[in-house]
Design a protein around this motif. Structure first.
Motif, PDB file in Angstrom:
ATOM      1  N   ILE A  63       0.842  -1.206   0.000  1.00  0.00           N
ATOM      2  CA  ILE A  63       0.000   0.000   0.000  1.00  0.00           C
ATOM      3  C   ILE A  63       0.872   1.250   0.000  1.00  0.00           C
ATOM      4  CG2 ILE A  63      -1.634   1.350   1.375  1.00  0.00           C
ATOM      5  CD1 ILE A  63      -2.822  -1.342   2.328  1.00  0.00           C
ATOM      6  N   ALA A  64       1.924   1.243   0.835  1.00  0.00           N
ATOM      7  CA  ALA A  64       2.838   2.396   0.892  1.00  0.00           C
ATOM      8  C   ALA A  64       3.552   2.589  -0.433  1.00  0.00           C
ATOM      9  CB  ALA A  64       3.853   2.189   2.015  1.00  0.00           C
ATOM     10  N   TYR A  65       3.970   1.495  -1.073  1.00  0.00           N
ATOM     11  CA  TYR A  65       4.674   1.592  -2.352  1.00  0.00           C
ATOM     12  C   TYR A  65       3.761   2.165  -3.439  1.00  0.00           C
ATOM     13  CZ  TYR A  65       8.114  -1.639  -0.250  1.00  0.00           C
ATOM     14  OH  TYR A  65       9.049  -2.234   0.550  1.00  0.00           O
ATOM     15  N   MET A  66       2.516   1.724  -3.471  1.00  0.00           N
ATOM     16  CA  MET A  66       1.578   2.235  -4.473  1.00  0.00           C
ATOM     17  C   MET A  66       1.282   3.714  -4.236  1.00  0.00           C
ATOM     18  SD  MET A  66      -1.126  -0.873  -5.221  1.00  0.00           S
ATOM     19  CE  MET A  66      -1.519  -1.212  -3.498  1.00  0.00           C
ATOM     20  N   GLY A  67       1.145   4.079  -2.965  1.00  0.00           N
ATOM     21  CA  GLY A  67       0.919   5.491  -2.650  1.00  0.00           C
ATOM     22  C   GLY A  67       2.085   6.357  -3.067  1.00  0.00           C
ATOM     23  N   ALA A  68       3.304   5.877  -2.849  1.00  0.00           N
ATOM     24  CA  ALA A  68       4.491   6.626  -3.251  1.00  0.00           C
ATOM     25  C   ALA A  68       4.541   6.797  -4.762  1.00  0.00           C
ATOM     26  CB  ALA A  68       5.752   5.922  -2.757  1.00  0.00           C
ATOM     27  N   ARG A  69       4.154   5.741  -5.494  1.00  0.00           N
ATOM     28  CA  ARG A  69       4.155   5.834  -6.960  1.00  0.00           C
ATOM     29  C   ARG A  69       3.158   6.887  -7.457  1.00  0.00           C
ATOM     30  NH1 ARG A  69       5.574   2.398 -10.929  1.00  0.00           N
ATOM     31  NH2 ARG A  69       7.381   2.185  -9.550  1.00  0.00           N
ATOM     32  N   LEU A  70       1.970   6.860  -6.915  1.00  0.00           N
ATOM     33  CA  LEU A  70       0.960   7.837  -7.321  1.00  0.00           C
ATOM     34  C   LEU A  70       1.418   9.256  -7.015  1.00  0.00           C
ATOM     35  CD1 LEU A  70      -2.283   6.013  -6.129  1.00  0.00           C
ATOM     36  CD2 LEU A  70      -1.565   6.399  -8.503  1.00  0.00           C
TER      37      LEU A  70
END
Length: 327
Positions: free
Chosen positions: A304-311
């Motif tokens: 979840i943190a990785y996807m948020g960082a990408r966005l």
């Protein structure tokens, strides 16, 4: 390898998640007398959204692209004047985005008296535009430099503490997520012809690492080493720029610039960093101090943190590109 064959060397792009030794590598490769990497620029990824698909370029387009290049390159456009660049573009009249980039980079080599060499581009943030680079230059060689993220965190922290010009993430969480996002972007591109180099390995055994890298880059390693002890090397480089074309020698490398996090990073910060970055620390063979962070229970939260960082990063890069284009 004679001078006429240098242009047969593919162009190289050096990328990283930041503070990973790309400047050191640039200096070493510039000592090869076969490839030359100017100061930093990310023109290729900044201009890509606006010009990649364009099929005809006018003089007005050239003017806009030159301004973009000056705004996105160190030393105010590598110390080349706007008039000089416009003249080069108008004389050669490139009509593809690829040819426009090549024209500008080769204009610099001519400007500093190194037009027999092949150009390369070094800028860590280009890691976010790897897909744009390989569409523009499919033959390019990508060099990805990796450094232990905890030492990367300390390096960014020092910049925010000391330097007048501050850049990069500040906190331990944002540092870890930024480091990981760059690694994931490389990981996600299929069939990418790239070379991965750990900063720590370059420091500990530079001769071996450079020899292997030279094979990948199609650079003559024996010529590279011959220049190491060549006292007349300055004769082969027109020293016109502020950084004097930035040439480093293998003998100047200090192998001790590693694992600073063990003494300069607090225990709580080390734990937080490992909690976020453990899968990628382990992937690149960096030691884990806290075994609890390797539990599979953390995986869903990390994703979840990785996807948020990408966005967030995609939004930030898009906003940056628009703001730069509109200047």
């Amino acid at each position: 390898m004679n001078q006429a064959s240098h242009k047969k060397i593919p162009p190289v792009f050096i990328v990283s998640s930041g503070r990973a030794g790309t400047t050191l590598l640039r200096g070493l490769l510039n000592g090869s007398n076969q490839i030359h990497i100017p100061p930093e620029s990310d023109l290729i990824t900044r201009a890509y959204p606006f010009y990649y698909d364009k099929q005809h370029f006018s003089d007005e387009d050239y003017k806009k692209i030159v301004k973009l290049f000056i705004n996105t390159s160190e030393d105010n456009g590598w110390e080349m004047t706007e008039d000089y660049l416009l003249t080069c573009l108008k004389d050669q009249a490139p009509q593809t985005f690829t040819d426009i980039n090549s024209t500008i980079y080769n204009a610099y080599l001519k400007h500093v008296g190194l037009d027999s060499q092949q150009w390369g581009i070094k800028r860590p943030v280009l890691i976010a535009g790897i897909d744009r680079i390989i569409r523009t230059f499919p033959e390019a060689k990508i060099v990805h430099v990796v450094r232990d993220g905890r030492d990367v965190f300390l390096s960014y922290k020092e910049i925010h503490r000391k330097d007048a010009v501050k850049f990069g993430p500040q906190g331990v969480v944002t540092n870890a997520l930024y480091w990981i996002d760059g690694l994931r972007r490389i990981e996600e591109i299929n069939n990418l012809d790239f070379y991965e180099l750990r900063y720590e390995d370059l420091l500990s055994d530079p001769a071996t690492e450079l020899k292997e890298l030279c094979v990948f880059l199609k650079i003559d390693y024996e010529k590279f080493i011959a220049d190491e002890n060549d006292k007349s090397i300055s004769k082969n480089t027109a020293l016109k720029t502020k950084d004097k074309l930035f040439i480093r020698k293998i003998s100047e490398i200090k192998p001790t610039n590693t694992k600073k996090y063990l003494t300069k990073m607090s225990q709580i910060d080390r734990f937080i960093y490992e909690l976020i970055a453990a899968p990628y620390l382990m992937k690149y063979n960096y030691p884990i101090e806290f075994n609890v962070v390797t539990s599979f229970l953390w995986f869903p939260l990390r994703n979840i943190a990785y996807m948020g960082a990408r966005l967030f990063n995609n939004w930030r890069y898009h906003r940056r590109d628009i703001e730069t284009y509109n200047k």
